[in-house]
Design an enzyme around this catalytic site. Sequence first.
Site, short mmCIF file in Angstrom:
data_model
loop_
_atom_site.label_atom_id
_atom_site.label_comp_id
_atom_site.label_asym_id
_atom_site.label_seq_id
_atom_site.Cartn_x
_atom_site.Cartn_y
_atom_site.Cartn_z
N GLU A 1 33.00 41.80 44.01
CA GLU A 1 33.95 42.82 44.44
C GLU A 1 33.66 44.14 43.71
O GLU A 1 33.94 45.21 44.23
CB GLU A 1 35.39 42.36 44.16
CG GLU A 1 36.42 43.06 45.03
CD GLU A 1 37.79 42.42 45.00
OE1 GLU A 1 38.23 41.89 46.03
OE2 GLU A 1 38.44 42.44 43.93
N LYS B 1 41.64 43.12 56.08
CA LYS B 1 43.11 43.07 56.09
C LYS B 1 43.65 43.79 57.32
O LYS B 1 44.57 43.33 57.97
CB LYS B 1 43.66 43.74 54.83
CG LYS B 1 43.47 42.94 53.56
CD LYS B 1 44.17 43.65 52.42
CE LYS B 1 43.81 43.07 51.09
NZ LYS B 1 44.23 43.89 49.97
N HIS C 1 21.95 17.37 41.43
CA HIS C 1 21.97 16.36 42.47
C HIS C 1 22.46 16.94 43.79
O HIS C 1 22.86 16.20 44.69
CB HIS C 1 22.83 15.17 42.03
CG HIS C 1 22.32 14.58 40.75
ND1 HIS C 1 21.37 13.60 40.71
CD2 HIS C 1 22.60 14.91 39.46
CE1 HIS C 1 21.09 13.31 39.44
NE2 HIS C 1 21.81 14.10 38.68
O1 LIG Z 1 47.15 41.40 42.96
P1 LIG Z 1 47.21 41.77 44.40
O2 LIG Z 1 47.63 43.18 44.61
O3 LIG Z 1 48.07 40.82 45.17
O4 LIG Z 1 45.75 41.68 44.99
C1 LIG Z 1 45.04 40.48 44.98
C2 LIG Z 1 43.58 40.73 45.21
O5 LIG Z 1 43.38 41.39 46.42
C3 LIG Z 1 42.36 42.36 46.28
O6 LIG Z 1 42.97 43.60 46.24
C4 LIG Z 1 41.40 42.31 47.39
O7 LIG Z 1 42.09 42.29 48.59
C5 LIG Z 1 41.73 42.03 44.95
O8 LIG Z 1 41.06 43.09 44.42
C6 LIG Z 1 42.90 41.58 44.19
O9 LIG Z 1 42.55 40.89 43.04
#
Ligand SMILES: O=P(O)(O)OC[C@H]1O[C@](O)(CO)[C@@H](O)[C@@H]1O
Length: 616
Positions: free
Chosen positions: A395, A529, A424
């Site tokens: 990321e 998203k 394995h």
């Molecule tokens: O802590 P949040 O805001 O729920 O985000 C969870 C995760 O989602 C992300 O933003 C990626 O969608 C990550 O970087 C982060 O760790």
Amino acid sequence: MAALSGLCSSSPSLKPKHDRVVIPLFRKYSLAFRTRSNSCSKLSVSGEVSADLSKTNSVGVLKKAKQGGLEKDPKALWRRYVDWLYQHKELGLYLDVSRIGFSDEFVAEMEPRFHAAFQAIEDLEKGAIANPDEGRMVGHYWLRNAKLAPKPFLQVQIEKTLDAICKFADDVISGKIKPPSSPEGRFTQILSVGIGGSALGPQFVAEALAPDNPPLKIRFIDNTDPGGIDHQIAQLGPELASTLVIVISKSGGTPETRNGLLEVQKAFREAGLDFSKQGVAITQENSLLDNTARIEGWVARFPMFDWVGGRTSEMSAVGLLPAALQGIDIREMLVGASMMDNATRSSVLKDNPAALLALCWYWACDGVGSKDMVILPYKDSLLLFSRYLQQLVMESLGKEFDLDGNRVNQGISVYGNKGSTDQHAYIQQLREGVHNFFVTFIEVLRDRPPGHDWELEPGVTCGDYLFGMLQGTRSALYANDRESVTVTVQEVTPRSVGALVALYERAVGLYASLVNINAYHQPGVEAGKKAAGEVLALQKRVLAVLNEASCKDPVEPLTLEEVAERCHAPEDIEMIYKIIEHMAANDRALIAEGDCGSPNSLKVFLGECNLDELYA
Ligand SMILES: O=P(O)(O)OC[C@H]1O[C@](O)(CO)[C@@H](O)[C@@H]1O
């Protein structure tokens, strides 16, 4: 075998002083290295202006040197091992980079980039806006040494939060804070709800460090998979009444986490329990989650700071609260991280294990992610380290554009499980198959607590086999020109785990500077998203169309084409098919004719007509 004979904690440094080649790197920052606009990538070792290193010099040297192949002469290899072996005496941590084939020439070529990288991370630690897109400071290093925080109020915030975590954990463990209706009279379980950086650190640390009989056992909901959620809740059974639910989300609005919370709250309602008396939130102040927890009067709320990213949040409340509740010494984790931070601030390459790692990554991956990073801890308790690093590395480094706006499509792919188990599974391919990786072995010297070992055959313990498997695999891979790094720790302890986390956080930060990208944002995650949101919006339209047809008398089953037309989305017919297939599999749409295997034969309707919705 000889290579490891000196690696016991009490032995003096393996590096004979006279043998130590200190490449004259990083003497002091010259003005030319102070600003990003004076891009160091334009400077050669001597400081003269040359072509852009990212396109020529280091990659050119890299290619040339790689043609020579890896050192195979045992004596020369041993010299290389000793010359380059990094040791952190107090932490009992070693880093062996001898099986990565970089040349001294390459190291010298990288000097200007490292100058800039050290400067960038120094600026970051002083509070620079190191995440330019989001206009944020990046302060995870302050979490383990609050004095580093650039403003007094930040120091107070960090210290107050740490004290609050310790006190809360003590009060929960002692039963001073207790659930209202549990027969045990105290909390016995933690259910952690969070995803990504709000889950991976706590999962890794729980697996690595939780004692066999922790004061509170932990489970995780880290997905919006109803089956997975049901499983966790079913496993808790009546212990739901003594479960502390920790909902972790920096943004406080991540859909998967919200869904997990809603599902858990439903389970509480069905069990006749008051969720608010058992819920804890870890989130940014005034987020949706924070406001919900405050309004509903949850047991406690802990802050997540704007300047800590999810994937670097293990030393914030995100990682520390669950750890403390499991009886893990969180102050020791912080000490380990802080000691590693001190070590990785060195601007002498050979004294800086994070810089050495970044150098190896650059060499192995040609500075463009051409090889994958396979993480192989030879220790069951470090099983989740690769998964944790997968997010931290991918990321952070997986970026389309560099800081100057050039399309670079950077990144390093990370995967791995544990040794010797993986021998394995897929090590056959690593040894003989496609050569698209380098390995990081994580070695733990202590097999078992003292006094518990025994020889299962003369002169050999179970741990000796594990050791032999690691060494054998390292040698066999190298013999076939597969490069590797080995990180060695004495034991898996809160201190060494804290150090490992800090080591990789710094290595990622440095490497990001070497390849000129922003390690602290994740714009690419948004696309998925957003697309998911569009699918759900389309599903609502499909439902409305099917509802209208299902409210007719007689019911009017529709073909996919008819649904798509009535949704005014003929171009989305494939997605509409997927939506209907999913609804049909969950008894929410009924198939009147045909089957999902031949989409054009399908005719569907809803089992029930919802008049309220129809006339809404
Ligand atoms: O802590 P949040 O805001 O729920 O985000 C969870 C995760 O989602 C992300 O933003 C990626 O969608 C990550 O970087 C982060 O760790």
